[in-house]
Design a protein around this motif. Sequence first.
Motif, PDB file in Angstrom:
ATOM      1  N   THR A 141      -7.194   0.271  57.314  1.00  0.00           N
ATOM      2  CA  THR A 141      -6.516   1.213  56.424  1.00  0.00           C
ATOM      3  C   THR A 141      -5.556   2.090  57.224  1.00  0.00           C
ATOM      4  N   ALA A 142      -4.615   2.710  56.499  1.00  0.00           N
ATOM      5  CA  ALA A 142      -3.647   3.595  57.159  1.00  0.00           C
ATOM      6  C   ALA A 142      -4.359   4.751  57.858  1.00  0.00           C
ATOM      7  N   SER A 143      -5.372   5.319  57.203  1.00  0.00           N
ATOM      8  CA  SER A 143      -6.077   6.455  57.798  1.00  0.00           C
ATOM      9  C   SER A 143      -6.791   6.043  59.083  1.00  0.00           C
ATOM     10  N   GLU A 144      -7.375   4.843  59.116  1.00  0.00           N
ATOM     11  CA  GLU A 144      -8.049   4.362  60.324  1.00  0.00           C
ATOM     12  C   GLU A 144      -7.036   4.126  61.450  1.00  0.00           C
ATOM     13  N   ARG A 145      -5.864   3.585  61.097  1.00  0.00           N
ATOM     14  CA  ARG A 145      -4.841   3.307  62.113  1.00  0.00           C
ATOM     15  C   ARG A 145      -4.296   4.601  62.711  1.00  0.00           C
ATOM     16  N   VAL A 146      -4.082   5.607  61.866  1.00  0.00           N
ATOM     17  CA  VAL A 146      -3.569   6.887  62.366  1.00  0.00           C
ATOM     18  C   VAL A 146      -4.606   7.559  63.258  1.00  0.00           C
ATOM     19  N   ALA A 147      -5.868   7.548  62.831  1.00  0.00           N
ATOM     20  CA  ALA A 147      -6.932   8.159  63.645  1.00  0.00           C
ATOM     21  C   ALA A 147      -7.029   7.468  65.004  1.00  0.00           C
TER      22      ALA A 147
ATOM     23  N   PRO B  58       8.475   7.616  53.492  1.00  0.00           N
ATOM     24  CA  PRO B  58       7.300   8.299  52.940  1.00  0.00           C
ATOM     25  C   PRO B  58       7.624   9.179  51.744  1.00  0.00           C
ATOM     26  N   THR B  59       6.655   9.348  50.875  1.00  0.00           N
ATOM     27  CA  THR B  59       6.787  10.273  49.755  1.00  0.00           C
ATOM     28  C   THR B  59       6.570  11.696  50.248  1.00  0.00           C
ATOM     29  N   SER B  60       6.874  12.663  49.398  1.00  0.00           N
ATOM     30  CA  SER B  60       6.659  14.066  49.774  1.00  0.00           C
ATOM     31  C   SER B  60       5.175  14.341  50.001  1.00  0.00           C
ATOM     32  N   ALA B  61       4.303  13.693  49.213  1.00  0.00           N
ATOM     33  CA  ALA B  61       2.854  13.880  49.392  1.00  0.00           C
ATOM     34  C   ALA B  61       2.402  13.316  50.728  1.00  0.00           C
ATOM     35  N   GLN B  62       2.950  12.185  51.100  1.00  0.00           N
ATOM     36  CA  GLN B  62       2.595  11.581  52.389  1.00  0.00           C
ATOM     37  C   GLN B  62       3.089  12.427  53.555  1.00  0.00           C
ATOM     38  N   LEU B  63       4.291  12.984  53.424  1.00  0.00           N
ATOM     39  CA  LEU B  63       4.809  13.865  54.478  1.00  0.00           C
ATOM     40  C   LEU B  63       3.967  15.121  54.607  1.00  0.00           C
ATOM     41  N   SER B  64       3.494  15.630  53.483  1.00  0.00           N
ATOM     42  CA  SER B  64       2.624  16.810  53.523  1.00  0.00           C
ATOM     43  C   SER B  64       1.335  16.493  54.272  1.00  0.00           C
ATOM     44  N   ALA B  65       0.761  15.322  53.999  1.00  0.00           N
ATOM     45  CA  ALA B  65      -0.460  14.910  54.704  1.00  0.00           C
ATOM     46  C   ALA B  65      -0.185  14.756  56.190  1.00  0.00           C
ATOM     47  N   VAL B  66       0.953  14.194  56.535  1.00  0.00           N
ATOM     48  CA  VAL B  66       1.326  14.009  57.942  1.00  0.00           C
ATOM     49  C   VAL B  66       1.419  15.357  58.650  1.00  0.00           C
ATOM     50  N   ARG B  67       2.009  16.355  57.979  1.00  0.00           N
ATOM     51  CA  ARG B  67       2.133  17.689  58.599  1.00  0.00           C
ATOM     52  C   ARG B  67       0.761  18.295  58.884  1.00  0.00           C
ATOM     53  N   VAL B  68      -0.167  18.163  57.936  1.00  0.00           N
ATOM     54  CA  VAL B  68      -1.515  18.709  58.139  1.00  0.00           C
ATOM     55  C   VAL B  68      -2.214  17.977  59.286  1.00  0.00           C
ATOM     56  N   ILE B  69      -2.043  16.664  59.343  1.00  0.00           N
ATOM     57  CA  ILE B  69      -2.634  15.870  60.433  1.00  0.00           C
ATOM     58  C   ILE B  69      -2.051  16.301  61.777  1.00  0.00           C
ATOM     59  N   GLU B  70      -0.739  16.487  61.806  1.00  0.00           N
ATOM     60  CA  GLU B  70      -0.074  16.919  63.042  1.00  0.00           C
ATOM     61  C   GLU B  70      -0.605  18.273  63.503  1.00  0.00           C
TER      62      GLU B  70
ATOM     63  N   LEU C 263      -5.710   9.890  50.076  1.00  0.00           N
ATOM     64  CA  LEU C 263      -5.429  10.591  48.824  1.00  0.00           C
ATOM     65  C   LEU C 263      -3.979  10.440  48.389  1.00  0.00           C
ATOM     66  N   THR C 264      -3.109  10.023  49.309  1.00  0.00           N
ATOM     67  CA  THR C 264      -1.688   9.871  48.958  1.00  0.00           C
ATOM     68  C   THR C 264      -1.343   8.438  48.578  1.00  0.00           C
ATOM     69  N   GLU C 265      -2.331   7.529  48.663  1.00  0.00           N
ATOM     70  CA  GLU C 265      -2.076   6.139  48.300  1.00  0.00           C
ATOM     71  C   GLU C 265      -1.900   6.020  46.792  1.00  0.00           C
TER      72      GLU C 265
ATOM     73  N   LYS D 235      -4.074   7.804  43.517  1.00  0.00           N
ATOM     74  CA  LYS D 235      -3.507   8.680  42.483  1.00  0.00           C
ATOM     75  C   LYS D 235      -3.870   8.178  41.091  1.00  0.00           C
ATOM     76  N   GLN D 236      -3.797   6.853  40.897  1.00  0.00           N
ATOM     77  CA  GLN D 236      -4.141   6.284  39.596  1.00  0.00           C
ATOM     78  C   GLN D 236      -5.593   6.524  39.272  1.00  0.00           C
ATOM     79  N   GLU D 237      -6.443   6.420  40.305  1.00  0.00           N
ATOM     80  CA  GLU D 237      -7.883   6.619  40.123  1.00  0.00           C
ATOM     81  C   GLU D 237      -8.183   8.038  39.652  1.00  0.00           C
ATOM     82  N   ARG D 238      -7.452   9.034  40.215  1.00  0.00           N
ATOM     83  CA  ARG D 238      -7.697  10.432  39.855  1.00  0.00           C
ATOM     84  C   ARG D 238      -7.251  10.739  38.435  1.00  0.00           C
ATOM     85  N   LYS D 239      -6.306   9.954  37.910  1.00  0.00           N
ATOM     86  CA  LYS D 239      -5.806  10.197  36.558  1.00  0.00           C
ATOM     87  C   LYS D 239      -6.771   9.695  35.486  1.00  0.00           C
ATOM     88  N   LYS D 240      -7.684   8.781  35.873  1.00  0.00           N
ATOM     89  CA  LYS D 240      -8.622   8.198  34.884  1.00  0.00           C
ATOM     90  C   LYS D 240      -9.639   9.218  34.413  1.00  0.00           C
TER      91      LYS D 240
END
Length: 211
Positions: A94-100, A155-167, A200-202, A206-211
């Motif tokens: 997953t993207a999160s595993e690769r970044v970690a 990247p989307t704005s949500a993904q960039l926001s996540a990247v900033r927090v990770i940084e 959470l930015t995938e 997002k679709q899952e949270r809308k259900k």
Amino acid sequence: MEAKVDIGARSATPPLTERQEARRRRILHASAQLASRGGFDAVQMREVAESSQVALGTLYRYFPSKVHLLVATMQDQLEHMHGTLRKKPPAGETASERVAETLMRAFRALQREPHLADAMVRALTFADRSVSPEVDQVSRQTTAIILDAMGLTDPTSAQLSAVRVIEHTWHSALITWLSGRASIAQVKIDIETVCRLIDLTEPDAKQERKK
């Protein structure tokens, strides 16, 4: 709507000539060598000038202060790390595993040079507004490393926001480790935890949270 990011953006200063770039590289190499031996206090501008074989006045034209120099040294070190990481990309599913995995590999590279890491992080902490261009370069390089690990170019704005927090978390983890307030094991846990923000930015999440 997706937010485009120019991770390679630079200041409007004219490009360096080949000779100037070679001189700059000598200066950055000398800075890293001195910091590796004795940390922040070991980097004295006169010694950097002598070691890189440039006049002291020339050194100050490139870097107005030691803080400017060491922040630029951090950007240079991250750029080298990025090249190494590209040659051997992270293997996480997953993207999160690769970044970690990527950030921990970068962290361990800094761990091998603790005096250098401490000098660069201290400079980043001391940096005021006059050092903004150099600090921005460090941030852009870190962002580029994270986005590469995520496999994103737009990247989307949500993904960039996540990247900033990770940084921010990664830099904070460096500080707490260097000060002896966190173990490598704790840093790994914190990095893996914050990287889950990416999930959470995938689009599927997002679709899952809308259900």
